[in-house]
Motif scaffolding. Structure first.
Motif, short mmCIF file in Angstrom:
data_model
loop_
_atom_site.label_atom_id
_atom_site.label_comp_id
_atom_site.label_asym_id
_atom_site.label_seq_id
_atom_site.Cartn_x
_atom_site.Cartn_y
_atom_site.Cartn_z
N ARG A 1 -7.42 3.97 -2.60
CA ARG A 1 -6.33 3.79 -3.57
C ARG A 1 -6.01 2.32 -3.75
O ARG A 1 -5.77 1.84 -4.85
N GLU A 2 -6.00 1.55 -2.65
CA GLU A 2 -5.67 0.13 -2.73
C GLU A 2 -6.72 -0.63 -3.55
O GLU A 2 -6.38 -1.52 -4.33
N GLY B 1 4.74 -1.30 -8.55
CA GLY B 1 3.60 -0.93 -7.70
C GLY B 1 3.47 0.56 -7.46
O GLY B 1 2.60 0.99 -6.72
N VAL C 1 2.35 4.30 -7.65
CA VAL C 1 1.04 4.85 -7.96
C VAL C 1 1.20 6.34 -8.25
O VAL C 1 1.88 7.06 -7.53
N VAL D 1 -1.21 2.67 -11.88
CA VAL D 1 -0.47 1.75 -11.02
C VAL D 1 0.52 0.99 -11.89
O VAL D 1 0.17 0.42 -12.92
N ARG E 1 -5.92 -0.02 -7.08
CA ARG E 1 -4.71 -0.76 -7.44
C ARG E 1 -5.02 -2.23 -7.67
O ARG E 1 -4.57 -2.83 -8.65
N GLN E 2 -5.81 -2.82 -6.79
CA GLN E 2 -6.17 -4.23 -6.94
C GLN E 2 -7.02 -4.45 -8.19
O GLN E 2 -6.87 -5.45 -8.88
N ARG F 1 0.84 -1.19 0.00
CA ARG F 1 0.00 0.00 0.00
C ARG F 1 0.88 1.25 0.00
O ARG F 1 1.97 1.26 0.54
N SER G 1 2.76 -2.01 -13.00
CA SER G 1 2.67 -3.46 -12.87
C SER G 1 3.99 -4.08 -12.39
O SER G 1 4.01 -5.22 -11.96
N ARG H 1 -4.46 2.10 -15.67
CA ARG H 1 -5.56 2.68 -14.90
C ARG H 1 -6.86 2.44 -15.65
O ARG H 1 -6.88 2.24 -16.87
#
Length: 116
Positions: A41-42, A113, A115, A108, A45-46, A27, A110, A91
């Motif tokens: 945000r997480e 990680g 951001v 994000v 990202r996921q 995170r 790949s 995104r």
């Protein structure tokens, strides 16, 4: 700053960033963000990782259906290069019926990680 998920101290941002980073769960958080901001945000990202996994699975298989078939209607994936490591950043962009962007998630990377 402590990670709201792991409870561990997040790594301090570097000289060219204002993002703290949790080395255990990945995170990130800007200075002064709340736990809700970090969780939002997480989730983005996921979601980006799920879409990336889906796109990569389609490239490796011999499927005849278009790659965007299972995505929600009105959603696009944008890519660009990562300024931190040079990897590919992804995104999602929500669009209206006319294809105009209505909401964008953060990019994000790949690879690392990162951001933005």
């Amino acid at each position: 700053m402590d990670c709201p998920d792991c409870g561990l101290p997040m790594l301090e941002p570097g000289a060219q960033s204002n993002r703290h980073w949790c080395y255990r769960c990945g995170r990130v958080a800007a200075t002064g963000e709340t736990a809700d901001d970090i969780a939002t945000r997480e989730r983005g990202r996921q979601e980006a990782f799920v879409l990336l996994d889906y796109a990569l699975a389609l490239r490796g298989g011999c499927r005849a259906r278009p790659p965007m078939e299972d995505l929600r209607m009105g959603q696009l994936i944008e890519t660009r290069g990562c300024g931190k490591c040079g990897g590919t950043m992804y995104r999602t962009v929500e669009t209206d019926e006319d294809g105009k962007p209505t909401q964008e998630s953060q990019f994000v990377c790949s690879v690392c990680g990162h951001v933005e």
